[in-house]
Design a protein around this motif. Structure first.
Motif, PDB file in Angstrom:
ATOM      1  N   LEU A 175       0.825  -1.209   0.000  1.00 11.66           N
ATOM      2  CA  LEU A 175       0.000   0.000   0.000  1.00 11.66           C
ATOM      3  C   LEU A 175       0.856   1.255   0.000  1.00 11.66           C
ATOM      4  O   LEU A 175       0.581   2.215  -0.737  1.00 11.66           O
ATOM      5  N   LEU A 176       1.929   1.253   0.790  1.00 10.42           N
ATOM      6  CA  LEU A 176       2.815   2.413   0.834  1.00 10.42           C
ATOM      7  C   LEU A 176       3.504   2.624  -0.510  1.00 10.42           C
ATOM      8  O   LEU A 176       3.624   3.757  -0.994  1.00 10.42           O
ATOM      9  N   SER A 177       3.931   1.535  -1.130  1.00 10.84           N
ATOM     10  CA  SER A 177       4.578   1.646  -2.440  1.00 10.84           C
ATOM     11  C   SER A 177       3.607   2.153  -3.495  1.00 10.84           C
ATOM     12  O   SER A 177       3.978   2.970  -4.350  1.00 10.84           O
ATOM     13  N   ALA A 178       2.360   1.687  -3.449  1.00  9.35           N
ATOM     14  CA  ALA A 178       1.372   2.146  -4.432  1.00  9.35           C
ATOM     15  C   ALA A 178       1.070   3.631  -4.265  1.00  9.35           C
ATOM     16  O   ALA A 178       0.984   4.366  -5.257  1.00  9.35           O
ATOM     17  N   GLN A 179       0.928   4.092  -3.021  1.00 10.59           N
ATOM     18  CA  GLN A 179       0.659   5.514  -2.799  1.00 10.59           C
ATOM     19  C   GLN A 179       1.841   6.370  -3.242  1.00 10.59           C
ATOM     20  O   GLN A 179       1.659   7.436  -3.851  1.00 10.59           O
ATOM     21  N   LEU A 180       3.047   5.927  -2.966  1.00  5.75           N
ATOM     22  CA  LEU A 180       4.231   6.684  -3.365  1.00  5.75           C
ATOM     23  C   LEU A 180       4.370   6.703  -4.878  1.00  5.75           C
ATOM     24  O   LEU A 180       4.684   7.745  -5.475  1.00  5.75           O
ATOM     25  N   PHE A 181       4.136   5.579  -5.522  1.00  6.82           N
ATOM     26  CA  PHE A 181       4.236   5.528  -6.975  1.00  6.82           C
ATOM     27  C   PHE A 181       3.174   6.411  -7.618  1.00  6.82           C
ATOM     28  O   PHE A 181       3.444   7.100  -8.617  1.00  6.82           O
ATOM     29  N   ALA A 182       1.954   6.404  -7.069  1.00  5.76           N
ATOM     30  CA  ALA A 182       0.897   7.252  -7.624  1.00  5.76           C
ATOM     31  C   ALA A 182       1.247   8.732  -7.474  1.00  5.76           C
ATOM     32  O   ALA A 182       0.937   9.545  -8.349  1.00  5.76           O
ATOM     33  N   ALA A 183       1.906   9.089  -6.361  1.00  8.90           N
ATOM     34  CA  ALA A 183       2.303  10.484  -6.180  1.00  8.90           C
ATOM     35  C   ALA A 183       3.388  10.895  -7.167  1.00  8.90           C
ATOM     36  O   ALA A 183       3.455  12.055  -7.577  1.00  8.90           O
ATOM     37  N   ARG A 184       4.234   9.956  -7.567  1.00  9.48           N
ATOM     38  CA  ARG A 184       5.311  10.260  -8.501  1.00  9.48           C
ATOM     39  C   ARG A 184       4.937   9.998  -9.953  1.00  9.48           C
ATOM     40  O   ARG A 184       5.758  10.201 -10.849  1.00  9.48           O
ATOM     41  N   LEU A 185       3.707   9.569 -10.191  1.00 10.43           N
ATOM     42  CA  LEU A 185       3.295   9.258 -11.559  1.00 10.43           C
ATOM     43  C   LEU A 185       3.327  10.471 -12.482  1.00 10.43           C
ATOM     44  O   LEU A 185       3.770  10.355 -13.633  1.00 10.43           O
ATOM     45  N   PRO A 186       2.877  11.673 -12.066  1.00  9.23           N
ATOM     46  CA  PRO A 186       3.004  12.819 -12.971  1.00  9.23           C
ATOM     47  C   PRO A 186       4.439  13.116 -13.373  1.00  9.23           C
ATOM     48  O   PRO A 186       4.717  13.434 -14.531  1.00  9.23           O
ATOM     49  N   ALA A 187       5.382  13.011 -12.431  1.00  8.24           N
ATOM     50  CA  ALA A 187       6.789  13.227 -12.775  1.00  8.24           C
ATOM     51  C   ALA A 187       7.297  12.139 -13.716  1.00  8.24           C
ATOM     52  O   ALA A 187       8.142  12.386 -14.582  1.00  8.24           O
ATOM     53  N   LEU A 188       6.779  10.919 -13.561  1.00 11.22           N
ATOM     54  CA  LEU A 188       7.183   9.836 -14.458  1.00 11.22           C
ATOM     55  C   LEU A 188       6.667  10.077 -15.871  1.00 11.22           C
ATOM     56  O   LEU A 188       7.368   9.805 -16.865  1.00 11.22           O
ATOM     57  N   ILE A 189       5.438  10.590 -15.994  1.00 14.97           N
ATOM     58  CA  ILE A 189       4.901  10.932 -17.313  1.00 14.97           C
ATOM     59  C   ILE A 189       5.751  12.014 -17.968  1.00 14.97           C
ATOM     60  O   ILE A 189       5.987  11.996 -19.180  1.00 14.97           O
ATOM     61  N   LYS A 190       6.233  12.930 -17.168  1.00 19.31           N
ATOM     62  CA  LYS A 190       7.112  13.979 -17.673  1.00 19.31           C
ATOM     63  C   LYS A 190       8.375  13.390 -18.295  1.00 19.31           C
ATOM     64  O   LYS A 190       8.833  13.839 -19.352  1.00 19.31           O
ATOM     65  N   ARG A 191       8.929  12.361 -17.667  1.00 18.56           N
ATOM     66  CA  ARG A 191      10.116  11.711 -18.230  1.00 18.56           C
ATOM     67  C   ARG A 191       9.787  10.969 -19.521  1.00 18.56           C
ATOM     68  O   ARG A 191      10.568  10.989 -20.481  1.00 18.56           O
ATOM     69  N   TYR A 192       8.652  10.330 -19.560  1.00 15.86           N
ATOM     70  CA  TYR A 192       8.274   9.606 -20.773  1.00 15.86           C
ATOM     71  C   TYR A 192       7.983  10.564 -21.925  1.00 15.86           C
ATOM     72  O   TYR A 192       8.103  10.177 -23.083  1.00 15.86           O
ATOM     73  N   GLN A 193       7.594  11.785 -21.628  1.00 15.54           N
ATOM     74  CA  GLN A 193       7.384  12.757 -22.688  1.00 15.54           C
ATOM     75  C   GLN A 193       8.695  13.231 -23.299  1.00 15.54           C
ATOM     76  O   GLN A 193       8.704  13.728 -24.426  1.00 15.54           O
ATOM     77  N   GLY A 194       9.778  13.092 -22.556  1.00 14.29           N
ATOM     78  CA  GLY A 194      11.077  13.521 -23.070  1.00 14.29           C
ATOM     79  C   GLY A 194      11.607  14.774 -22.437  1.00 14.29           C
ATOM     80  O   GLY A 194      12.505  15.409 -23.008  1.00 14.29           O
ATOM     81  N   GLU A 195      11.111  15.167 -21.288  1.00 11.69           N
ATOM     82  CA  GLU A 195      11.616  16.344 -20.584  1.00 11.69           C
ATOM     83  C   GLU A 195      12.751  15.905 -19.668  1.00 11.69           C
ATOM     84  O   GLU A 195      12.547  15.518 -18.521  1.00 11.69           O
ATOM     85  N   TRP A 196      13.974  15.956 -20.212  1.00 14.64           N
ATOM     86  CA  TRP A 196      15.159  15.442 -19.523  1.00 14.64           C
ATOM     87  C   TRP A 196      16.189  16.535 -19.272  1.00 14.64           C
ATOM     88  O   TRP A 196      17.364  16.235 -19.058  1.00 14.64           O
ATOM     89  N   GLY A 197      15.794  17.785 -19.316  1.00 11.08           N
ATOM     90  CA  GLY A 197      16.761  18.870 -19.199  1.00 11.08           C
ATOM     91  C   GLY A 197      17.506  18.875 -17.884  1.00 11.08           C
ATOM     92  O   GLY A 197      18.655  19.326 -17.819  1.00 11.08           O
ATOM     93  N   ASP A 198      16.909  18.377 -16.791  1.00 10.68           N
ATOM     94  CA  ASP A 198      17.559  18.382 -15.487  1.00 10.68           C
ATOM     95  C   ASP A 198      18.354  17.120 -15.218  1.00 10.68           C
ATOM     96  O   ASP A 198      18.890  16.941 -14.113  1.00 10.68           O
TER      97      ASP A 198
END
Length: 517
Positions: free
Chosen positions: A68-91
């Motif tokens: 449950l803790l892993s699922a909540q943490l992953f869901a919180a980081r999902l928008p940032a993960l989508i950002k990486r899949y889009q190709g926003e790698w400047g940082d």
């Protein structure tokens, strides 16, 4: 127990349950299976069967909390993960260089696209808007659609448009979003398994096991990314159609007049977009906002309402009770069901304490598995048929590390030329410790095993008679060969002690007392 499960998983809505929780559960189960394979399935099952019921329940609850803790943490980081899949790698280190090279490849591909190509409608209309990945180009094309066609920035208009969309459209959009999130989750967890599983396999598995973890994880990551691209296309089309078909619902909700022609519409959206982004609108554009015209007040009349002989009758404005359930008031979408912003990703504010806690729990579980293997001596091969509870000598073992196996005893028969796994052996005993001893298995109902017992321990056996006058027995110095959990224990006793116990056991209850060294 069912109420406890409901409390644990009640914090996850239905979409998050299917898109994040189930993949996380499979991912952690795969890592657990990898550790169990490295330690040894036989040893793992024996360790589990040796636990009492309270320990099993506690470990099960800890595993559920970890999932449950892993699922909540992953869901919180999902928008940032989508950002990486889009190709926003400047940082990222080297991210700008890699993004530039991949973007130039898409620029070449973009120049060859024609309007007859199905991919033409998914890409951005301008070459300057191209992203490094195909997934990023699909979402960028959907995000820039409203600005290119209606001069309406999607990042400011979408949060205002989504609440007024028809329910049928929002359900279809939620399904498309769930498919996209599930594909991204599978792809990301596949890549994570290739890294984490490969590192664990380097400590626990032979070289082909490491190769299997790496190749399997990368294959899942690649297949998941292909599914991401397929799921992004209907998602992008629905996002475009929300502005094409339902954009005027936003004007109706605000209370502004609809424009009379397309030119007036462009000016109205431009003025509204400026007001939403800056908080004010310039003077030359204020007239295009579309405020409804104020009608002149109605002329006053001298007519008086007819007098009545009392107060007006009270009316019950509540709807009649027909016995049917009344529709519930719709709540705004939660964070988990909020649509994904295609052109921008909101920074998630995950607590650093939560990240550190999950990292400590995960690394601790991995370290326990690695430490269990490192504490186990190397394997060898049986030079002959070895009986159960036989102390190994130099002539019994051949292989890469026979010296570390000498003095330990077998827990079960081992055929000749068969590998001797560390999990198939008990601890080392002094030379000749089991000479002249016999194995005695004790279990329910005469014996209840205590958790303090362990292999190689020395105990005193007390047989308390149930009936007055029955024979009793006290046998010191018995060696605990194996602990079978609720099924009992296997002890090593001398032949004289075995004779004494055999006479007392049928009419007595056994108590084991651990002898301190």
């Amino acid at each position: 127990m069912g109420g406890l499960f409901d409390a644990l998983f009640g914090a996850l809505d239905r979409r998050l349950f299917s898109t994040v929780l189930i993949p996380i559960l499979i991912f952690l189960a795969a890592l657990g299976a990898l550790i169990a394979a490295g330690v040894g399935w036989t040893e793992t099952l024996r360790w589990w069967s040796g636990l009492n019921a309270e320990s099993r329940v506690l470990l099960t609850l800890l595993a559920l909390v970890l999932v449950l803790l892993s699922a909540q943490l992953f869901a919180a980081r999902l928008p940032a993960l989508i950002k990486r899949y889009q190709g926003e790698w400047g940082d990222l280190p080297g991210g700008e260089w890699l993004a530039g090279r991949l973007t130039r490849r898409h620029e070449v591909f973009f120049r060859w696209l024609t309007e007859e190509d199905d991919r033409w409608a998914s890409y951005p209309v301008s070459e300057r808007q191209l992203m490094p990945t195909t997934f990023g180009n699909i979402l960028r094309g959907a995000a820039e659609h409203s600005a290119d066609r209606y001069r309406l920035d999607s990042s400011t208009a979408w949060p205002r448009l989504y609440p007024v969309l028809p329910e049928a459209f929002r359900q279809a959009f939620a399904l498309a979003t769930a498919d996209l999130e599930l594909a991204i989750t599978i792809s990301a967890l596949g890549g994570a398994f290739a890294v984490v599983g490969g590192l664990l396999g380097a400590f626990l598995l032979p070289w082909y096991g490491v190769l299997l973890c790496l190749s399997g994880g990368l294959l899942v990551a690649w297949g998941g990314y292909r599914a991401v691209i397929r799921a992004a296309e209907p998602y992008g089309q629905l996002y475009r159609s929300a502005f094409d078909v339902h954009r005027w619902l936003l004007l109706d909700a605000i209370g502004l007049d609809r424009p009379a022609d397309f030119d007036a519409e462009l000016k109205q959206w431009t003025a509204l977009d400026q007001m939403w982004m800056r908080g004010s609108v310039s003077t030359d554009r204020a007239a295009h906002l579309g405020y409804p015209k104020v009608l002149p007040p109605a002329p006053e009349t001298n007519e008086q309402p007819p007098e009545t002989d009392g107060p007006p009758p009270e009316t019950d404005e509540r709807p009649p009770d027909t016995g049917e359930p009344q529709p519930e008031i719709e709540r705004p979408p939660s964070v988990a069901t909020r649509p994904i912003p295609p052109s921008w990703v909101r920074r998630s504010r995950t607590s650093p304490v939560l990240v550190a806690l999950l990292a400590v729990v995960f690394l601790g579980c991995a370290a326990l598995g690695v430490a269990a293997v490192r504490r186990s001596p190397g394997s060898g091969t049986a030079a002959r048929d070895l009986p159960a509870y036989h102390v190994l000598t130099a002539g019994d073992v051949t292989g890469d590390a026979p010296d570390r196996l000498l003095g330990r005893y077998t827990l079960r028969p081992v055929p000749a030329r068969s590998p001797i796994a560390p999990g198939d052996l008990g601890p080392a005993l002094p030379a000749g410790r089991l000479s002249g001893h016999s194995a005695l298995a004790l279990g329910p109902p005469q014996l209840t095993v205590t958790p303090a017992l362990g292999r190689g321990g020395i105990v005193t056996i007390h047989v308390v008679p149930k009936n007055p006058g029955a024979a009793s027995a006290t046998v010191p110095g018995a060696v605990v060969l194996d602990v079978l959990g609720e099924r009992g224990v296997v002890l090593a006793v001398t032949r004289d002690q075995l004779t004494e116990l055999t006479a007392a056991l049928p009419d007595g209850t056994v108590h084991l007392v651990l002898e301190l060294p």
